[in-house]
Design a protein around this motif. Structure first.
Motif, PDB file in Angstrom:
ATOM      1  N   LYS A   1       0.947  -1.142   0.003  1.00  0.00           N
ATOM      2  CA  LYS A   1       0.065   0.072   0.127  1.00  0.00           C
ATOM      3  C   LYS A   1       0.828   1.278  -0.036  1.00  0.00           C
ATOM      4  N   VAL A   2       0.370   2.513  -0.711  1.00  0.00           N
ATOM      5  CA  VAL A   2       1.091   3.627  -0.578  1.00  0.00           C
ATOM      6  C   VAL A   2       0.009   4.829  -0.134  1.00  0.00           C
ATOM      7  N   ALA A   3       0.577   5.926   0.201  1.00  0.00           N
ATOM      8  CA  ALA A   3      -0.188   7.095   0.581  1.00  0.00           C
ATOM      9  C   ALA A   3       0.533   8.130  -0.447  1.00  0.00           C
ATOM     10  N   PHE A   4      -0.561   9.436  -0.718  1.00  0.00           N
ATOM     11  CA  PHE A   4      -0.121  10.297  -1.516  1.00  0.00           C
ATOM     12  C   PHE A   4       0.053  11.626  -0.707  1.00  0.00           C
ATOM     13  N   GLN A   5       1.245  12.068  -1.013  1.00  0.00           N
ATOM     14  CA  GLN A   5       1.368  13.439   0.197  1.00  0.00           C
ATOM     15  C   GLN A   5       1.412  14.704  -0.980  1.00  0.00           C
ATOM     16  N   THR A   6       0.813  15.820  -0.346  1.00  0.00           N
ATOM     17  CA  THR A   6       0.503  16.776  -1.164  1.00  0.00           C
ATOM     18  C   THR A   6       1.744  17.632  -0.846  1.00  0.00           C
ATOM     19  N   LEU A   7       1.752  18.980  -1.725  1.00  0.00           N
ATOM     20  CA  LEU A   7       2.797  19.941  -1.345  1.00  0.00           C
ATOM     21  C   LEU A   7       2.865  20.423   0.034  1.00  0.00           C
ATOM     22  N   THR A   8       1.577  20.478   0.614  1.00  0.00           N
ATOM     23  CA  THR A   8       1.535  21.065   1.952  1.00  0.00           C
ATOM     24  C   THR A   8       1.582  20.164   3.056  1.00  0.00           C
ATOM     25  N   GLY A   9       2.031  18.835   2.672  1.00  0.00           N
ATOM     26  CA  GLY A   9       2.309  17.747   3.535  1.00  0.00           C
ATOM     27  C   GLY A   9       0.948  17.178   4.079  1.00  0.00           C
ATOM     28  N   HIS A  10      -0.396  17.423   3.229  1.00  0.00           N
ATOM     29  CA  HIS A  10      -1.677  16.684   3.508  1.00  0.00           C
ATOM     30  C   HIS A  10      -1.484  15.351   2.768  1.00  0.00           C
ATOM     31  N   TYR A  11      -2.529  14.399   2.894  1.00  0.00           N
ATOM     32  CA  TYR A  11      -2.501  13.368   2.365  1.00  0.00           C
ATOM     33  C   TYR A  11      -3.846  13.139   1.502  1.00  0.00           C
ATOM     34  N   ALA A  12      -3.922  12.339   0.432  1.00  0.00           N
ATOM     35  CA  ALA A  12      -5.217  12.104  -0.236  1.00  0.00           C
ATOM     36  C   ALA A  12      -5.906  11.259   0.652  1.00  0.00           C
ATOM     37  N   VAL A  13      -7.032  11.158   0.637  1.00  0.00           N
ATOM     38  CA  VAL A  13      -8.077  10.252   1.378  1.00  0.00           C
ATOM     39  C   VAL A  13      -9.204  10.002   0.485  1.00  0.00           C
ATOM     40  N   ALA A  14      -9.511   8.467   0.467  1.00  0.00           N
ATOM     41  CA  ALA A  14     -11.016   8.127   0.032  1.00  0.00           C
ATOM     42  C   ALA A  14     -11.922   8.163   0.838  1.00  0.00           C
ATOM     43  N   GLU A  15     -12.713   8.992   1.027  1.00  0.00           N
ATOM     44  CA  GLU A  15     -13.930   9.269   2.168  1.00  0.00           C
ATOM     45  C   GLU A  15     -14.444   7.869   2.297  1.00  0.00           C
TER      46      GLU A  15
END
Length: 226
Positions: free
Chosen positions: A127-141
């Protein structure tokens, strides 16, 4: 290796950082982008088995509510340098974390800027996570079955994804209609008077405005169209 009075000890090996704090060990792995196996045409599978989708193939929102891989659920994961990637949709748009993170996740950008860049974090177990420019993470609600956002500050189950190999990540380009060639004229008479039949030929497909004229010795232009 460095050591600071019983509080922190860091050992850096390749791209893996191990931290030991008061005897508790945890790790964060980030894939090296160059040559990494996650680049290429992928589908993004959520905790509940749903797949991420760029609605319309791109140009609108991103959700995670389809149960089988379709064209709209295919993404070309592209190396954009500096350990970062971009997600290109079937219709040629790019995924974007609005504001660089902390809000919506859409798929409506036509070029890659800072908000369209992500880092892939290996969380183990494939599994992986996707981190954004500001350090947040993508989420599937809900873990899948609904909307996607990019507003989480930690990785839980809903923020973990599996990258599934697929193919056909871009819409086929329409076949261009060849332009007509310069017409060639044959069977012209040797004199400039009287009536005659001439043969005009070309290759390609003319459009509605395609035409020709024949200029006879007296300077008049006699027009004909198809």
């Amino acid at each position: 290796m460095s050591y600071i009075k019983n509080k922190y000890k860091f050992v850096i090996v390749s791209s893996v950082v191990f931290a030991v704090i008061a005897g508790f060990v945890f790790s964060v792995d980030t894939y090296p982008v160059q040559g990494a196996s996650y680049l290429g045409c992928k589908a993004i599978k959520t905790l509940t088995g749903h797949y991420a989708v760029a609605e319309g193939g791109g140009g609108g929102a991103m959700n995670a509510n389809i149960t089988a891989i379709s064209d709209w659920g295919k993404f070309e994961i592209m190396d954009v340098g500096n350990g970062e990637i971009a997600f290109k949709t079937f219709a040629g748009y790019y995924a974007v974390a609005e504001g660089g993170g902390g809000g919506d996740l859409n798929a409506n950008r036509t070029a890659v800027g800072g908000w369209e860049k992500f880092r892939i974090i290996d969380v183990g177990g494939g599994k992986v996570a996707f981190q954004t420019l500001t350090g947040h993470y993508a989420v599937a609600e809900g873990g899948g079955g609904g909307a996607m956002n990019a507003n989480r500050t930690a990785i839980g189950g809903w923020e973990q994804f599996e990258l599934v190999d697929t193919s056909g990540c871009s819409a086929p380009k329409p076949t261009a209609t060849p332009a007509p060639s310069q017409p060639t004229v044959s069977n012209l008479p040797t004199c400039s008077t009287g009536s005659y039949n001439a043969t005009i030929s070309w290759t390609g497909t003319p459009n509605s405005s395609f035409g020709f004229y024949v200029d006879i010795d007296d300077g008049d232009q006699n027009f004909g169209t198809f």
